[in-house]
Write a protein that holds these residues in place. Structure first.
Motif, PDB file in Angstrom:
ATOM      1  N   ILE A 215     132.909 125.023  46.426  1.00 47.64           N
ATOM      2  CA  ILE A 215     133.338 126.187  45.658  1.00 47.64           C
ATOM      3  C   ILE A 215     133.838 125.709  44.303  1.00 47.64           C
ATOM      4  O   ILE A 215     134.704 124.834  44.222  1.00 47.64           O
ATOM      5  CB  ILE A 215     134.424 126.959  46.409  1.00 47.64           C
ATOM      6  N   LEU A 216     133.246 126.240  43.233  1.00 48.38           N
ATOM      7  CA  LEU A 216     133.670 125.845  41.887  1.00 48.38           C
ATOM      8  C   LEU A 216     134.790 126.728  41.388  1.00 48.38           C
ATOM      9  O   LEU A 216     135.803 126.236  40.913  1.00 48.38           O
ATOM     10  CB  LEU A 216     132.489 125.922  40.920  1.00 48.38           C
ATOM     11  N   THR A 217     134.581 128.045  41.482  1.00 41.99           N
ATOM     12  CA  THR A 217     135.646 128.950  41.048  1.00 41.99           C
ATOM     13  C   THR A 217     135.766 130.102  42.036  1.00 41.99           C
ATOM     14  O   THR A 217     134.817 130.446  42.725  1.00 41.99           O
ATOM     15  CB  THR A 217     135.369 129.552  39.652  1.00 41.99           C
ATOM     16  N   ASP A 218     136.952 130.682  42.065  1.00 43.87           N
ATOM     17  CA  ASP A 218     137.254 131.766  42.996  1.00 43.87           C
ATOM     18  C   ASP A 218     138.324 132.613  42.322  1.00 43.87           C
ATOM     19  O   ASP A 218     139.390 132.114  41.991  1.00 43.87           O
ATOM     20  CB  ASP A 218     137.767 131.157  44.315  1.00 43.87           C
ATOM     21  N   GLY A 219     138.015 133.880  42.068  1.00 45.23           N
ATOM     22  CA  GLY A 219     139.005 134.736  41.427  1.00 45.23           C
ATOM     23  C   GLY A 219     138.403 136.083  41.091  1.00 45.23           C
ATOM     24  O   GLY A 219     137.346 136.444  41.611  1.00 45.23           O
ATOM     25  N   ASP A 276     132.920 116.326  36.434  1.00 40.80           N
ATOM     26  CA  ASP A 276     133.729 115.656  37.446  1.00 40.80           C
ATOM     27  C   ASP A 276     132.799 115.241  38.575  1.00 40.80           C
ATOM     28  O   ASP A 276     132.049 116.064  39.074  1.00 40.80           O
ATOM     29  CB  ASP A 276     134.782 116.662  37.940  1.00 40.80           C
ATOM     30  N   PRO A 277     132.809 113.957  38.986  1.00 42.22           N
ATOM     31  CA  PRO A 277     131.886 113.523  40.043  1.00 42.22           C
ATOM     32  C   PRO A 277     131.987 114.384  41.303  1.00 42.22           C
ATOM     33  O   PRO A 277     131.013 114.596  42.003  1.00 42.22           O
ATOM     34  CB  PRO A 277     132.310 112.076  40.333  1.00 42.22           C
ATOM     35  N   ALA A 278     133.183 114.882  41.568  1.00 43.36           N
ATOM     36  CA  ALA A 278     133.366 115.692  42.778  1.00 43.36           C
ATOM     37  C   ALA A 278     132.589 117.001  42.697  1.00 43.36           C
ATOM     38  O   ALA A 278     132.291 117.616  43.709  1.00 43.36           O
ATOM     39  CB  ALA A 278     134.847 115.990  42.984  1.00 43.36           C
ATOM     40  N   ASP A 279     132.274 117.428  41.462  1.00 41.20           N
ATOM     41  CA  ASP A 279     131.555 118.682  41.306  1.00 41.20           C
ATOM     42  C   ASP A 279     130.056 118.510  41.443  1.00 41.20           C
ATOM     43  O   ASP A 279     129.303 119.477  41.440  1.00 41.20           O
ATOM     44  CB  ASP A 279     131.855 119.289  39.926  1.00 41.20           C
ATOM     45  N   GLU A 280     129.624 117.270  41.520  1.00 36.18           N
ATOM     46  CA  GLU A 280     128.186 117.041  41.637  1.00 36.18           C
ATOM     47  C   GLU A 280     127.705 117.587  42.985  1.00 36.18           C
ATOM     48  O   GLU A 280     128.416 117.504  43.979  1.00 36.18           O
ATOM     49  CB  GLU A 280     127.900 115.539  41.567  1.00 36.18           C
ATOM     50  N   PRO A 281     126.504 118.150  43.016  1.00 36.77           N
ATOM     51  CA  PRO A 281     126.034 118.734  44.274  1.00 36.77           C
ATOM     52  C   PRO A 281     126.064 117.720  45.413  1.00 36.77           C
ATOM     53  O   PRO A 281     125.708 116.561  45.240  1.00 36.77           O
ATOM     54  CB  PRO A 281     124.595 119.134  43.959  1.00 36.77           C
ATOM     55  N   VAL A 282     126.509 118.199  46.584  1.00 36.03           N
ATOM     56  CA  VAL A 282     126.608 117.314  47.737  1.00 36.03           C
ATOM     57  C   VAL A 282     125.235 116.776  48.108  1.00 36.03           C
ATOM     58  O   VAL A 282     125.060 115.611  48.437  1.00 36.03           O
ATOM     59  CB  VAL A 282     127.208 118.075  48.935  1.00 36.03           C
ATOM     60  N   GLY A 283     124.237 117.666  48.005  1.00 41.30           N
ATOM     61  CA  GLY A 283     122.888 117.264  48.367  1.00 41.30           C
ATOM     62  C   GLY A 283     122.418 116.085  47.533  1.00 41.30           C
ATOM     63  O   GLY A 283     121.734 115.184  48.007  1.00 41.30           O
ATOM     64  N   ALA A 284     122.827 116.065  46.248  1.00 43.60           N
ATOM     65  CA  ALA A 284     122.406 114.993  45.348  1.00 43.60           C
ATOM     66  C   ALA A 284     123.124 113.689  45.697  1.00 43.60           C
ATOM     67  O   ALA A 284     122.565 112.608  45.581  1.00 43.60           O
ATOM     68  CB  ALA A 284     122.709 115.381  43.904  1.00 43.60           C
ATOM     69  N   ARG A 285     124.409 113.828  46.143  1.00 38.54           N
ATOM     70  CA  ARG A 285     125.165 112.620  46.469  1.00 38.54           C
ATOM     71  C   ARG A 285     124.687 112.007  47.785  1.00 38.54           C
ATOM     72  O   ARG A 285     124.637 110.809  47.921  1.00 38.54           O
ATOM     73  CB  ARG A 285     126.649 112.978  46.620  1.00 38.54           C
ATOM     74  N   ARG A 286     124.359 112.887  48.728  1.00 33.98           N
ATOM     75  CA  ARG A 286     123.918 112.488  50.069  1.00 33.98           C
ATOM     76  C   ARG A 286     124.906 111.539  50.740  1.00 33.98           C
ATOM     77  O   ARG A 286     124.821 110.320  50.564  1.00 33.98           O
ATOM     78  CB  ARG A 286     122.518 111.836  49.983  1.00 33.98           C
TER      79      ARG A 286
END
Lengths: 286, 367
Positions: A215-219, A276-286
């Motif tokens: 989740i990037l943003t929520d509001g 931010d590295p944490a924002d990189e898609p999980v699929g890309a990080r694997r």
């Protein structure tokens, strides 16, 4: 808090689709779930609906952990509207809507079940079409029948998986207005996966942006829809305006009628693409 | 808010009209009447079908024979021959035809619903070629056409059930999609047809005849034991299917995802009920040989008459399939009497054109 999702993680085999997703949707709130194709919107909706079993994390409704509920109990609490409902057999609108009562009745629907069905059909404005066969309905009418089915299910949470994607403008607006109205009247929590940013901004009370399983943003739409985030998520150069109190997102066009997309975004001076590295898609990080 | 947003599409719902749920219940009652009517028609058709044949037997003779058989009484000497023909020859065959048709039709409804495809039949997963191979293997190994019927029945039943179990275990372990399951069925059908052909190729004159005759589905040699066994399977299966008919509706009409969101355990339901469907088909095929089309056409006829709701469709399909096979057998016994055409051949001649008619006239029949 009516619907509360905490640290929800989901994997398809070894591929991680959702990574510790956490958000709440209060009673009477209509929440939009945004994100590009493959961001995990559909998976998140299905994980909450009980269609998929998450690897870890909890979903609670009115304080009850849904994992502790039996299948039928779960189905009485959480309702789900799929993208489309192609049935290989022909059935009438009424027969289609009574399917929503499946978790409530035993062998045969009772008078009360039929009353709920009739009520849902009326609410969706399908009263004159109740005896029609589903295959004779237009796309918008068929979609309303699916929502009527979920209404007949009489749940505290209503989940919709891109119900408007195949509809024309009028039916998109009608569907969204109906869901918003029901959400407020019944005091339920509604979550809709949707592609149209402006519809989300106009008809929803809350916006959650999902990207690569995070989740990037929520509001509120104003808080969640800002140009840098959207450029980052959709890789399209957009500008965000406030028009009559409603957020409006538009692609930014240069003098040649061209909008920067994909890797071109990086060349923007005011892109604010803070990676931010944490924002990189999980699929890309694997 | 802008003008478009404030104009509500629908007003708030009016208070619940009481008439509508009553209408829905009346429609349910109407469907129950249809099922009752179908049952009465089937009983009459069974009796009439017993009267058909070379030995002249009247409607009342049949009723009298059934009364004697069930309630006992003195058998008059001049009625003895008719009584024997009715109770030992005709009754078992018409009952077996009806029960076999009912079993195949119910099996077809289950397969079509669970695989969400109106074009599949009880034999889609390879039940009938597997049964035919089992029977052919037993006949070849015995090397004679004077085999006890129990040997071929056993061979057919064991292979068809083993193949079905293999398919279902594979499907549940690998969490197969419906399309994969259908492809697997096609592959198994090809394999077992090839195996049977190979046996036929190497068979002697006598055994070849026995193998080929077995594949013509027929009720010619029906016995009371056959009726009791196949009947017991059907009588056990029907209530189970009715118990799960609501869940079957959810899977067939709403799809796997939505059915799960209605609280249905889709995986267990699919494997369990397909298992039941293949047992029904395998038992019928083992006792009667291959009778095609009933499992495909029976469900479609029933759906046109009573609608797609499985709560009513399942019992009605049992009646429509039973009647179809009953009529086919009656035609087979009369068309070139005294010779009898196997019911499997007749039903394809009746069912084929009927199916074409359904496809061409009702565009919604297959939708």
């Amino acid at each position: 808090m009516s619907l509360s999702v905490t640290d929800l993680t989901f994997r398809y085999g070894r591929r991680q689709i959702l990574d510790e997703v956490t958000f709440d949707v209060a009673s009477g709130q209509f929440c939009a779930l945004l994100g590009p194709n493959g961001s995990g919107k559909s998976t998140l909706v299905k994980a909450i609906a009980g269609v998929h079993r998450p690897a870890s994390g909890t979903v609670t409704v009115d304080g009850t952990d849904t994992a502790t509920l039996g299948r039928r109990e779960h189905a009485r609490v959480v309702g789900y509207v799929p993208q489309h409902g192609d049935a290989p057999f022909d059935l009438t609108v009424r027969e289609a809507v009574v399917l929503g009562r499946t978790p409530h009745f035993g062998l045969a629907p009772t008078t009360q079940d039929w009353a709920m069905v009739e009520d849902a059909i009326e609410r969706m404005g399908l009263g004159d079409l109740a005896e029609r066969s589903m295959s004779e309905l237009s796309g918008g009418q068929a979609q309303r029948a699916l929502i009527a089915r979920a209404l007949a299910q009489d749940t505290r949470v209503l989940l919709l998986d891109e119900p408007t994607s195949a509809l024309d403008l009028r039916y998109q607006i009608e569907t969204l207005q109906l869901v918003r109205q029901i959400t407020r009247e019944q005091g339920i929590s509604a979550l809709i996966a949707i592609h149209d940013l402006n519809h989300a901004a106009r008809y929803c009370d809350q916006v959650v942006v999902l990207h690569g399983g995070h989740i990037l943003t929520d509001g509120t739409p104003q808080e969640a829809l800002d140009a840098p985030t959207l450029r980052d998520v959709y890789e399209v150069d957009v500008e965000v305006h406030l028009r009559e109190g409603v957020v409006e997102v538009r692609p930014r066009i240069d003098e040649h009628g061209y909008t920067l997309t994909g890797s071109q975004i990086g060349s923007l001076a005011d892109a604010h693409v803070a990676f931010d590295p944490a924002d990189e898609p999980v699929g890309a990080r694997r | 808010m802008t003008a478009t947003a404030t104009r509500r599409t629908r007003p708030s719902p009016p208070p619940e009209p009481a008439a509508a749920p009553d209408r829905a219940r009346r429609r349910d009652a109407g469907k129950l009447l249809l099922i009752l009517g179908g049952t009465v028609l089937s009983a009459l058709a069974l009796v009439v079908s017993v009267t058909i044949g070379t030995v002249g037997i009247g409607f009342l003779d049949v009723v009298e024979a059934v009364r004697l058989r069930i309630f006992g009484g003195t058998l008059e000497a001049d009625f003895a021959q008719a009584y024997a023909v009715i109770t030992e020859l005709r009754l078992p065959r018409v009952l077996l035809a009806f029960i076999a048709g009912a079993a195949l039709s119910v099996s077809g409804v289950l397969m079509q619903g669970l695989l969400r495809n109106p074009l599949v039949s009880p034999f889609t997963l390879g039940v009938s070629p597997a049964a035919a191979f089992g029977a052919a293997l037993v006949i070849t190994l015995a090397g004679t056409n004077q085999l006890s019927p129990w040997a071929t029945i056993g061979g057919a039943l064991v292979t068809s059930l083993a193949v079905s179990a293999f398919v279902l275990v594979l499907a549940s372990v690998r969490r197969m999609a419906v399309a994969t399951l259908l492809l697997l069925g096609i592959a198994l059908t090809q394999i077992f047809e090839a195996l049977t052909s190979a046996l036929q190729f190497t068979a002697s004159e006598n055994t070849l005849q026995a193998i080929v005759r077995w594949t013509f589905g027929s009720v010619n040699d029906a016995t009371w034991t056959d009726v009791q066994i196949v009947g017991a399977v059907v009588l056990l299966a029907l209530p189970v299917t009715l118990w799960f008919s609501k869940d079957l509706n959810a899977v067939a009409f709403a799809g796997d995802d939505a059915a799960r969101s209605f609280g249905v355990n889709v995986g267990v339901l699919r494997v369990g009920l397909i298992g039941l469907a293949v047992v029904l088909a395998a038992v019928v095929v083992s006792f009667c040989g291959i009778i095609g089309f009933v499992g495909l056409v029976g469900p479609h006829i029933a759906r046109l008459v009573i609608g797609a709701d499985h709560r009513h469709l399942l019992p009605f399909a049992a009646l429509s399939g039973g009647l179809l096979l009953l009529v086919a057998d009656a035609v087979g016994r009369t068309v070139i009497a005294p010779a009898v055409v196997p019911v499997g051949i007749v039903v394809a001649f009746i069912g084929g054109p009927m199916f074409v008619y359904l496809i061409l006239t009702r565009k919604n029949a297959l939708k």
